[in-house]
Design a protein around this motif. Structure first.
Motif, PDB file in Angstrom:
ATOM      1  N   GLN A 188       0.868  -1.184   0.000  1.00  0.00           N
ATOM      2  CA  GLN A 188       0.000   0.000   0.000  1.00  0.00           C
ATOM      3  C   GLN A 188       0.898   1.225   0.000  1.00  0.00           C
ATOM      4  OE1 GLN A 188      -2.240  -0.363   3.590  1.00  0.00           O
ATOM      5  NE2 GLN A 188      -3.501  -2.056   2.843  1.00  0.00           N
ATOM      6  N   VAL A 189       0.721   2.105  -0.991  1.00  0.00           N
ATOM      7  CA  VAL A 189       1.501   3.335  -1.078  1.00  0.00           C
ATOM      8  C   VAL A 189       0.539   4.505  -0.951  1.00  0.00           C
ATOM      9  CG1 VAL A 189       3.051   4.736  -2.488  1.00  0.00           C
ATOM     10  CG2 VAL A 189       3.203   2.238  -2.571  1.00  0.00           C
ATOM     11  N   THR A 190       0.822   5.403   0.001  1.00  0.00           N
ATOM     12  CA  THR A 190       0.002   6.587   0.228  1.00  0.00           C
ATOM     13  C   THR A 190       0.880   7.815   0.034  1.00  0.00           C
ATOM     14  OG1 THR A 190      -1.271   5.366   1.875  1.00  0.00           O
ATOM     15  CG2 THR A 190      -1.500   7.768   1.876  1.00  0.00           C
ATOM     16  N   VAL A 191       0.383   8.789  -0.729  1.00  0.00           N
ATOM     17  CA  VAL A 191       1.106  10.035  -0.953  1.00  0.00           C
ATOM     18  C   VAL A 191       0.239  11.161  -0.418  1.00  0.00           C
ATOM     19  CG1 VAL A 191       2.161  11.542  -2.671  1.00  0.00           C
ATOM     20  CG2 VAL A 191       2.210   9.061  -2.997  1.00  0.00           C
ATOM     21  N   ARG A 192       0.806  11.967   0.510  1.00  0.00           N
ATOM     22  CA  ARG A 192       0.047  13.055   1.129  1.00  0.00           C
ATOM     23  C   ARG A 192       0.797  14.377   0.992  1.00  0.00           C
ATOM     24  NH1 ARG A 192      -0.815  11.101   7.049  1.00  0.00           N
ATOM     25  NH2 ARG A 192       0.008   9.103   6.475  1.00  0.00           N
ATOM     26  N   ASN A 193       0.063  15.430   0.731  1.00  0.00           N
ATOM     27  CA  ASN A 193       0.570  16.807   0.732  1.00  0.00           C
ATOM     28  C   ASN A 193       1.705  17.050  -0.255  1.00  0.00           C
ATOM     29  OD1 ASN A 193      -1.206  17.341   2.914  1.00  0.00           O
ATOM     30  ND2 ASN A 193       0.325  16.524   4.320  1.00  0.00           N
ATOM     31  N   VAL A 194       1.904  16.157  -1.194  1.00  0.00           N
ATOM     32  CA  VAL A 194       2.972  16.274  -2.177  1.00  0.00           C
ATOM     33  C   VAL A 194       2.620  15.350  -3.343  1.00  0.00           C
ATOM     34  CG1 VAL A 194       4.416  14.430  -1.257  1.00  0.00           C
ATOM     35  CG2 VAL A 194       5.485  16.365  -2.374  1.00  0.00           C
ATOM     36  N   SER A 195       3.196  15.591  -4.478  1.00  0.00           N
ATOM     37  CA  SER A 195       2.992  14.670  -5.600  1.00  0.00           C
ATOM     38  C   SER A 195       4.339  14.061  -5.973  1.00  0.00           C
ATOM     39  CB  SER A 195       2.392  15.395  -6.797  1.00  0.00           C
ATOM     40  OG  SER A 195       3.267  16.405  -7.233  1.00  0.00           O
ATOM     41  N   ILE A 196       4.304  12.792  -6.384  1.00  0.00           N
ATOM     42  CA  ILE A 196       5.524  12.120  -6.823  1.00  0.00           C
ATOM     43  C   ILE A 196       5.284  11.574  -8.223  1.00  0.00           C
ATOM     44  CG2 ILE A 196       6.277  11.555  -4.488  1.00  0.00           C
ATOM     45  CD1 ILE A 196       5.387   8.661  -5.014  1.00  0.00           C
ATOM     46  N   SER A 197       6.367  11.389  -8.943  1.00  0.00           N
ATOM     47  CA  SER A 197       6.267  10.900 -10.308  1.00  0.00           C
ATOM     48  C   SER A 197       5.946   9.407 -10.322  1.00  0.00           C
ATOM     49  CB  SER A 197       7.575  11.150 -11.050  1.00  0.00           C
ATOM     50  OG  SER A 197       8.605  10.349 -10.496  1.00  0.00           O
ATOM     51  N   GLU A 198       5.566   8.929 -11.479  1.00  0.00           N
ATOM     52  CA  GLU A 198       5.307   7.506 -11.659  1.00  0.00           C
ATOM     53  C   GLU A 198       6.608   6.713 -11.472  1.00  0.00           C
ATOM     54  OE1 GLU A 198       3.139   4.280 -11.801  1.00  0.00           O
ATOM     55  OE2 GLU A 198       2.242   6.272 -11.936  1.00  0.00           O
ATOM     56  N   VAL A 199       7.739   7.313 -11.831  1.00  0.00           N
ATOM     57  CA  VAL A 199       9.041   6.660 -11.665  1.00  0.00           C
ATOM     58  C   VAL A 199       9.344   6.470 -10.173  1.00  0.00           C
ATOM     59  CG1 VAL A 199      11.516   6.876 -12.113  1.00  0.00           C
ATOM     60  CG2 VAL A 199       9.879   7.598 -13.846  1.00  0.00           C
TER      61      VAL A 199
END
Length: 186
Positions: free
Chosen positions: A6-17
């Motif tokens: 499970q990967v959660t990204v909060r308050n920031v965006s990350i690339s697909e890479v």
């Protein structure tokens, strides 16, 4: 892993890479140990109010057989460095856990208890007899606090055993203190 990553990204965006980097590193952990039940990775920007730019904090919650690990590293400006540092720390914790499960971790035995069985004060040595009946040699230099001259036959001592040239020997010998009305401590 028994439970999918499970990967959660909060308050920031990350690339697909970067997302793929997280998946690859989690797969490597899973190949390293078959005791991983589940892994949750959170990428966050913990300091949104600062004007330094974006900092990436990576947190890994890993459930393994017999426990759970939480890995948090210092936030970093480079998302890939933050990911690398977090997964390296997770791998180290997982290696330690695997060693404990296998019983590879060293344990230090405490001192053994014995009684003075034979004493040769002129020659400066003696023998201890352990509760299970075997004898251990000791020299006056191994007795703590210059107490060799005060030792008597039958005195209870604590000692640390090591292998000597001619058999077991005591490297540290200490008289146990006797208390009034109570038996000596082991």
């Amino acid at each position: 892993m028994k439970i999918p990553l499970q990967v959660t990204v909060r308050n920031v965006s990350i690339s697909e890479v970067a997302h793929r980097e997280i998946q690859d590193r989690a797969e490597k952990l899973d190949q390293f140990s078959n005791n991983i039940m589940g892994c949750r990775v959170t990428v966050d920007n913990p300091h949104r109010h600062q004007h330094k730019g974006v900092l990436y904090a990576v947190r890994i919650d890993m459930t393994v057989r017999g426990g759970e690990f939480v890995v948090k590293r210092q936030p970093h400006e480079d998302v890939y460095v933050a990911i690398r540092d977090a997964f390296d720390a997770a791998r180290r914790q997982l290696e330690d856990h695997e060693q404990r499960l296998r019983g590879d971790v060293k344990t230090h035995e405490g001192p053994s208890v014995a009684r003075v069985n034979k004493l040769f004060p002129e020659a400066g040595y003696g023998f201890l007899e352990s509760p299970d009946g075997y004898e251990v040699y000791f020299h006056r230099n191994s007795v703590l606090g210059d107490a060799f001259d005060r030792l008597k036959l039958g005195d209870e001592v604590r000692f640390v055993e090591e292998a000597g040239d001619k058999g077991p020997q005591a490297s540290t010998v200490e008289r146990t203190r006797k208390r009034r009305g109570r038996p000596a401590r082991a």
